[in-house]
Scaffold this motif. Sequence first.
Motif, PDB file in Angstrom:
ATOM      1  N   LYS A   1       4.924 -13.619  -1.681  1.00 58.45           N
ATOM      2  CA  LYS A   1       3.707 -12.820  -1.493  1.00 58.45           C
ATOM      3  C   LYS A   1       3.586 -12.364  -0.037  1.00 58.45           C
TER       4      LYS A   1
ATOM      5  N   GLY B   1       6.225  -9.854   0.937  1.00 57.64           N
ATOM      6  CA  GLY B   1       5.922  -8.553   0.341  1.00 57.64           C
ATOM      7  C   GLY B   1       4.951  -7.778   1.221  1.00 57.64           C
ATOM      8  N   HIS B   2       3.939  -8.476   1.736  1.00 53.49           N
ATOM      9  CA  HIS B   2       2.966  -7.821   2.625  1.00 53.49           C
ATOM     10  C   HIS B   2       3.650  -7.325   3.903  1.00 53.49           C
TER      11      HIS B   2
ATOM     12  N   SER C   1      -3.546  -8.466  -4.388  1.00 62.35           N
ATOM     13  CA  SER C   1      -2.920  -7.653  -5.434  1.00 62.35           C
ATOM     14  C   SER C   1      -2.430  -6.290  -4.946  1.00 62.35           C
TER      15      SER C   1
ATOM     16  N   GLU D   1      -0.081  -3.365  -3.844  1.00 64.43           N
ATOM     17  CA  GLU D   1       1.319  -3.034  -4.145  1.00 64.43           C
ATOM     18  C   GLU D   1       1.726  -1.805  -3.340  1.00 64.43           C
ATOM     19  N   GLN D   2       3.012  -1.560  -3.333  1.00 61.44           N
ATOM     20  CA  GLN D   2       3.554  -0.426  -2.578  1.00 61.44           C
ATOM     21  C   GLN D   2       2.871   0.891  -2.984  1.00 61.44           C
ATOM     22  N   ARG D   3       2.577   1.059  -4.279  1.00 67.68           N
ATOM     23  CA  ARG D   3       1.976   2.331  -4.708  1.00 67.68           C
ATOM     24  C   ARG D   3       0.587   2.519  -4.073  1.00 67.68           C
ATOM     25  N   HIS D   4      -0.141   1.424  -3.860  1.00 67.66           N
ATOM     26  CA  HIS D   4      -1.446   1.547  -3.201  1.00 67.66           C
ATOM     27  C   HIS D   4      -1.274   1.984  -1.749  1.00 67.66           C
TER      28      HIS D   4
END
Length: 478
Positions: free
Chosen positions: A366, A369-370, A451, A453-456
């Motif tokens: 997690k 990922g950030h 929550s 994600e890359q798309r956000h």
Amino acid sequence: MDPKTFRQHAHQFVDWMADYMEQVEQYPVKSQVRPGEIYDKIPARLPEEGVAMDQIFRDFQREIIPGMTHWQSPHFYAYFPANVSPPSILAEMLISTMGAQCMKWETSPAAAELEERVMEWLRDAMGLPGSWEGVIQDTASTATLAALLCARERQSNYEINEQGFEGFTNYRVYCSTETHSSIEKGVKIAGFGKQNLVKIAVDEQLAMRADLLEQAIEADLSAGYQPLCIVVATGTTGTTAIDPLLAIGDIAQKHGIWLHVDAAYAGSALLLPEYQWMIEGIEKADSFVFNPHKWLLTNFDCTAYFVKDSRALVNTFAILPEYLKTRTDGQVNNYCDWGIPLGRRFRALKLWFVLRYYGLAGLQEKLRGHMTMATWLEEQIKASSDFTVLTPRNLNLVCFHYTPQGATDIAALNPLNEALLHRLNDTGKIFLTHTKIRGVYTLRMVIGQTSVEQRHVEAAWALIATTARSLAEYKINK
Ligand SMILES: *Cc1c(COP(=O)(O)O)cnc(C)c1O
């Protein structure tokens, strides 16, 4: 309310909770209400007769929700996150149902012993010294105040607790100009006086300059002051700057000064081996605080406070009135003696749920990922001709501003960027906050929501860029 009715409402609420998690990104992330709007909707008097739960729940949805800023929205990039997660929420349900006060071992042995264990888990996983002990506090502000009080008592041989400040004066506390306001608040509450908080200048990276700290301490010593405590910021709130702990640790040791490390936000990253450099020299410190309730998926409130010597804590805070004496005193940890409040919630339970459910590997994934998404954003900004990154990125916070046509005039850029921030936040599609770096109005974007994600992040960056360009056109045409 009888258990049968409770069960019905609870099931209904759990459905609402799961729906909320699924739909939270569709809400305006920052509440769009005007001041007074919610207040005016609430009746002026408390109801004489009880109201049905169905009615209360309807009013919650209709009147309260519009006044909420949705901290769990993946469009939330403001301040630092206050992350929750499903395992943490489930634990909170159990904690509030049992409603135990976990002040002493005897008031709930499981709470005390689980707290001891999960603090050991975190200590070891984060690379803190193996002999240190941990205790859960409500907030980092409280933990820092506890550190200042322990420093005061150790220095005065626990005399100020006994007789007050008579004969004990001239204490000095040191931190950088970039540290969190809770240090100043703690200094005021601990009775040192705000004027005795010495703010040390920072370097290019906005980290404390150890050479200037040393000079300030020497100057204070020759002027008759008593240097008491140094607060190191491991991840400042403005820009996540990292103070040089190793060099500052040497200074603290040389002069016998209490060294407290405020890693309230950045501490979570210590679960990643590649961030251990942030606390090189930690063995020279006396205390360390970080907030699982920020980045580590654990509901507010949950602050992890670690100390080299728990006797300083207990000697500073322990009080044993007759009604709190128990047969096990002296054999077990009574955590009410390790901090300021007497009453304590069972916070260890939610931490245990989170740490077990995700495991170290899940949490690391997690966090990484950030970091990856923040790196991506930073690259986009660097590659664009009309935005500028303002400070090197340490973690998952990107600090930047809009600089149309490479403009550098701060007098014009600051109002433009301020207008940009408000324009963005008013869309309800994204929420950012700002800081100032050497007078430059700076947009802060923290990519650390549970929550996100890359798309956000891609949508957010597109919105920022188009909004900025339309704003500049509007300004120029006007
Ligand atoms: C958030 C923060 C604090 C304050 O945390 P609380 O738990 O709200 O008291 C202190 N220091 C730093 C560096 C922070 O980022």
